[in-house]
Design a protein around this motif. Structure first.
Motif, mmCIF file in Angstrom:
data_model
loop_
_atom_site.group_PDB
_atom_site.id
_atom_site.type_symbol
_atom_site.label_atom_id
_atom_site.label_comp_id
_atom_site.label_asym_id
_atom_site.label_seq_id
_atom_site.Cartn_x
_atom_site.Cartn_y
_atom_site.Cartn_z
ATOM 1 N N ARG A 248 0.829 -1.210 0.000
ATOM 2 C CA ARG A 248 0.000 0.000 0.000
ATOM 3 C C ARG A 248 0.862 1.258 0.000
ATOM 4 N N ARG A 249 1.901 1.266 0.831
ATOM 5 C CA ARG A 249 2.753 2.459 0.888
ATOM 6 C C ARG A 249 3.455 2.696 -0.445
ATOM 7 N N LEU A 250 3.918 1.631 -1.072
ATOM 8 C CA LEU A 250 4.603 1.796 -2.349
ATOM 9 C C LEU A 250 3.637 2.309 -3.416
ATOM 10 N N ALA A 251 2.416 1.757 -3.459
ATOM 11 C CA ALA A 251 1.430 2.214 -4.440
ATOM 12 C C ALA A 251 1.117 3.690 -4.246
ATOM 13 N N GLU A 252 1.024 4.118 -3.000
ATOM 14 C CA GLU A 252 0.703 5.521 -2.728
ATOM 15 C C GLU A 252 1.863 6.443 -3.089
ATOM 16 N N VAL A 253 3.088 5.991 -2.884
ATOM 17 C CA VAL A 253 4.246 6.800 -3.261
ATOM 18 C C VAL A 253 4.332 6.930 -4.780
ATOM 19 N N LEU A 254 4.045 5.834 -5.480
ATOM 20 C CA LEU A 254 4.151 5.836 -6.936
ATOM 21 C C LEU A 254 2.884 6.315 -7.634
ATOM 22 N N LYS A 255 1.783 6.446 -6.866
ATOM 23 C CA LYS A 255 0.458 6.740 -7.450
ATOM 24 C C LYS A 255 0.114 5.683 -8.510
ATOM 25 N N ALA A 256 0.388 4.431 -8.176
ATOM 26 C CA ALA A 256 0.214 3.334 -9.117
ATOM 27 C C ALA A 256 -1.046 2.541 -8.791
ATOM 28 N N PRO A 257 -1.983 2.410 -9.717
ATOM 29 C CA PRO A 257 -3.160 1.565 -9.497
ATOM 30 C C PRO A 257 -2.760 0.111 -9.257
ATOM 31 N N VAL A 258 -3.554 -0.577 -8.428
ATOM 32 C CA VAL A 258 -3.243 -1.950 -8.020
ATOM 33 C C VAL A 258 -4.433 -2.846 -8.310
ATOM 34 N N VAL A 259 -4.175 -3.983 -8.945
ATOM 35 C CA VAL A 259 -5.181 -5.030 -9.099
ATOM 36 C C VAL A 259 -4.644 -6.276 -8.405
ATOM 37 N N THR A 260 -5.509 -6.993 -7.689
ATOM 38 C CA THR A 260 -5.089 -8.201 -6.996
ATOM 39 C C THR A 260 -5.585 -9.431 -7.747
ATOM 40 N N THR A 261 -4.773 -10.473 -7.742
ATOM 41 C CA THR A 261 -5.141 -11.742 -8.357
ATOM 42 C C THR A 261 -6.068 -12.507 -7.416
ATOM 43 N N PRO A 262 -6.665 -13.617 -7.872
ATOM 44 C CA PRO A 262 -7.473 -14.429 -6.940
ATOM 45 C C PRO A 262 -6.699 -14.856 -5.707
ATOM 46 N N GLY A 263 -5.429 -15.218 -5.864
ATOM 47 C CA GLY A 263 -4.625 -15.595 -4.706
ATOM 48 C C GLY A 263 -4.209 -14.411 -3.856
ATOM 49 N N GLY A 264 -4.241 -13.219 -4.416
ATOM 50 C CA GLY A 264 -3.836 -12.023 -3.686
ATOM 51 C C GLY A 264 -4.996 -11.249 -3.086
ATOM 52 N N LYS A 265 -6.173 -11.855 -3.035
ATOM 53 C CA LYS A 265 -7.351 -11.158 -2.502
ATOM 54 C C LYS A 265 -7.050 -10.539 -1.132
ATOM 55 N N GLY A 266 -7.417 -9.279 -0.983
ATOM 56 C CA GLY A 266 -7.230 -8.589 0.283
ATOM 57 C C GLY A 266 -5.865 -7.965 0.457
ATOM 58 N N ALA A 267 -4.963 -8.166 -0.504
ATOM 59 C CA ALA A 267 -3.611 -7.612 -0.368
ATOM 60 C C ALA A 267 -3.598 -6.089 -0.477
ATOM 61 N N PHE A 268 -4.651 -5.515 -1.060
ATOM 62 C CA PHE A 268 -4.764 -4.062 -1.206
ATOM 63 C C PHE A 268 -6.193 -3.679 -0.861
ATOM 64 N N PRO A 269 -6.401 -2.562 -0.151
ATOM 65 C CA PRO A 269 -7.768 -2.197 0.271
ATOM 66 C C PRO A 269 -8.717 -2.038 -0.918
ATOM 67 N N TRP A 270 -9.865 -2.675 -0.825
ATOM 68 C CA TRP A 270 -10.836 -2.735 -1.915
ATOM 69 C C TRP A 270 -11.316 -1.362 -2.355
ATOM 70 N N THR A 271 -11.524 -0.468 -1.401
ATOM 71 C CA THR A 271 -12.112 0.840 -1.711
ATOM 72 C C THR A 271 -11.068 1.950 -1.807
ATOM 73 N N HIS A 272 -9.807 1.612 -1.816
ATOM 74 C CA HIS A 272 -8.746 2.613 -1.949
ATOM 75 C C HIS A 272 -8.863 3.306 -3.309
ATOM 76 N N PRO A 273 -8.561 4.605 -3.385
ATOM 77 C CA PRO A 273 -8.672 5.311 -4.671
ATOM 78 C C PRO A 273 -7.821 4.708 -5.792
ATOM 79 N N LEU A 274 -6.786 3.956 -5.443
ATOM 80 C CA LEU A 274 -5.924 3.336 -6.444
ATOM 81 C C LEU A 274 -6.272 1.865 -6.681
ATOM 82 N N SER A 275 -7.359 1.391 -6.085
ATOM 83 C CA SER A 275 -7.699 -0.028 -6.171
ATOM 84 C C SER A 275 -8.521 -0.344 -7.420
#
Length: 561
Positions: A248-275
């Motif tokens: 999460r911290r890296l995504a916020e520093v880079l302003k990089a959108p994040v998608v999670t795989t089925p195995g990565g569910k929950g690795a990034f907050p669902w309602t985050h502006p970059l999610s």
């Protein structure tokens, strides 16, 4: 000059005295359970069998808690979930031949999902080893050969003095990234023979770390810091390494959108502006990721489910962080960084430069709006209603375990896990029967939270015997069975491909009456009452079953649009 590895811990006088005068009545089986306890194990799963009785007899002289399931494969699934929830190696006790082989599908899932399972199996007596046929019950010419292609490592024991070291080595292997199942094999006569070897009083099996190479993270940090359209794919490795906060911290520093795989569910907050949430099986998500000029892939091999069925062809540069060397650059060329996700993300956090990109959240909203519009056009109200009811009923901090069923396929894309390590499914290897026994293992690991299992009627029949386990141990698991009259997803696949389905319709029991015959309360529900019935079941301590008769449909295959 003294090096750390030259230091030897000297035994105390009391330890020396105890070692010189071990208690009577111990066997090789005691060395097994003593070693497990010394390494920190508190719980073991499994089933007894003729050749393994020496270990099970020793259990009653130990402090270890034994959870016995009714089928070896289910015991393996329970150990898998225990390992995922606790992060500890989960001991799985098995017997020779048929018992061992029945666990193979569960160990394959543990390997695919990087779950630390320590399988300890008996063997025929030592005199019967060597590849011949000696007529022993359960005998295999080379039992370990059946497991070498599935587990991380195989450890064979032929003498009692080898037991503590073999189990310690296996424990370390299971917990060294990438986590996974390991195999220890001990002959029957070694387990049952009396032993004068001192009591095992401790263990030292700290897993090896896997840090990234600094020259590679320096290049990765430069690429990401100077990217115009960076994006991130977060896989199961982020969850297994407990690296969600760093992601999460890296995504916020880079302003990089994040998608999670089925195995990565929950690795990034669902309602985050970059999610971008988890819509991997969607052409709009695939288009967005293909357009990234630098794509950071963390803890994913970009396999079938994580690449929209291999229709994903990125045009930019890929940086892949992966602990499993076999998955590194296995599907796409990349700047491959062989490392634990947590350590690699920390290295990037220390070296990247902050990016400014006010439009990134807008691009995320646009993609999610296109996905929502697409799903809304397919008249799938029932499916979305059922999934929403499950999400509302399930407490935010409760884990859920999903079988290979249509509702699970929906959940991979559309279910908010509410946190890392909360949602688990059998998508690693794709076998049936995972959900309920895995949920039992999770309830053993953490009895403070109710656990949800979700199965179709076909998958439920794989593990129906474990209702007895749930009742025997009073485990707080609610099992939602979606009864659509057969193998629903295969019915859909065959109808689409061949015009009609074969071998997918099933005769089923009355699940409610069957559950009640085990002493497990059960309820028949409907889409309209599911939220209420499921909420009640989850709030009631102990096992319960909720049966939902419903024929659900998948959303259209988005990779074909």
């Amino acid at each position: 000059m003294t090096h750390d590895h030259d230091l030897v811990l000297r035994p105390t006088a009391a330890q020396t005295e105890a070692a010189l005068d071990p208690p009577p009545g111990r066997t090789g089986g005691d060395l097994v359970v003593e070693t497990l306890a010394g390494l920190g194990a508190t719980t073991v799963f499994g089933l007894p069998g003729q050749h393994a009785l020496g270990v099970f007899d020793a259990l009653r002289r130990s402090t270890l808690r034994y959870i016995g399931l009714r089928v070896e494969n289910n015991a393996g699934f329970a150990a898998d979930a225990y390992g995922r929830i606790t992060g500890e190696a989960a001991p799985l006790l098995l017997s020779t031949g048929p018992g061992a082989l029945t666990s193979l599908a569960a160990l394959q899932e543990a390997a695919a999902a990087s779950a630390p399972v320590l399988a300890i199996c008996s063997q025929v007596p030592t005199a019967g080893l060597g590849g011949g046929r000696h007529g022993h019950l359960h005998e295999l010419p080379d039992q370990a050969a059946s497991f070498r292609g599935v587990v991380k490592s195989v450890h064979t024991v032929r003498a009692q003095s080898q037991i503590p070291s073999a189990i310690e080595a296996a424990w370390k292997s299971a917990l060294t990234v990438p986590h996974g199942p390991v195999w220890v094999e001990i002959p029957q006569d070694v387990l049952v023979a009396p032993t004068s070897i001192p009591v095992v009083t401790g263990g030292d099996a700290f897993p090896d770390e896997l840090p990234p190479r600094p020259e590679l993270t320096a290049v990765a940090a430069h690429l990401l810091s100077n990217a115009a359209r960076p994006a991130i794919i977060a896989g199961g490795g982020v969850v297994r390494s407990d690296a969600s906060g760093k992601l999460r911290r890296l995504a916020e520093v880079l302003k990089a959108p994040v998608v999670t795989t089925p195995g990565g569910k929950g690795a990034f907050p669902w309602t985050h502006p970059l999610s971008l949430q988890s819509w991997m099986e969607d052409r709009h998500t695939t288009d967005f990721l293909e357009d990234a000029d630098v794509l950071l892939v963390v803890g994913s091999g970009l396999g079938e489910l994580s690449s929209n069925y291999h229709t994903f062809w990125p045009r930019g540069r890929i940086v892949q962080i992966e602990a499993d060397l076999g998955k590194l650059e296995s599907n796409h060329p990349a700047l491959g960084i062989h490392a634990d996700a947590r350590l690699a993300l920390q290295a990037l956090l220390e070296t990247v430069e902050e990016r400014e990109d006010e439009l990134a959240p807008d691009r995320v909203r646009q993609v999610l709006a296109l996905i929502a519009e697409r799903i809304a056009s397919q008249e799938l109200t029932l499916e979305q209603q059922v999934l929403a009811s499950v999400r509302t009923a399930l407490p935010a901090d409760s884990p859920s375990f999903w079988d290979m069923t249509i509702l699970a396929y929906w959940a991979w894309s559309a279910f908010d896990a509410k946190g890392p390590n909360h949602m688990h499914s059998a998508q690693g290897a794709g076998g049936l029967g995972y959900a309920f026994p895995a949920a039992l293992g999770a309830a053993v690991a953490d009895p403070t939270r109710p656990v949800l299992a979700v199965s179709g009627d076909g998958g439920a029949l794989y593990s129906i015997a474990e209702l007895a386990t749930a009742r025997q141990h009073g485990l707080d698991v609610t099992w939602l069975i979606v009864d659509d009259g057969g193998y629903g997803i295969l019915r859909e696949y065959m109808t689409d491909a061949y015009g009609e389905a074969t071998a997918t319709d099933l005769t089923r029991p009355d699940f409610v009456t069957l559950a009640e015959s085990f002493g497990v309360p059960a309820a028949l529900t409907s889409p309209e009452t599911l939220e209420t019935d499921l909420t009640k079941a989850l709030a009631t301590p102990g096992p319960s079953v909720v049966v939902l008769p419903a024929v659900l449909r998948m959303f259209a295959p988005t990779h074909l649009d």
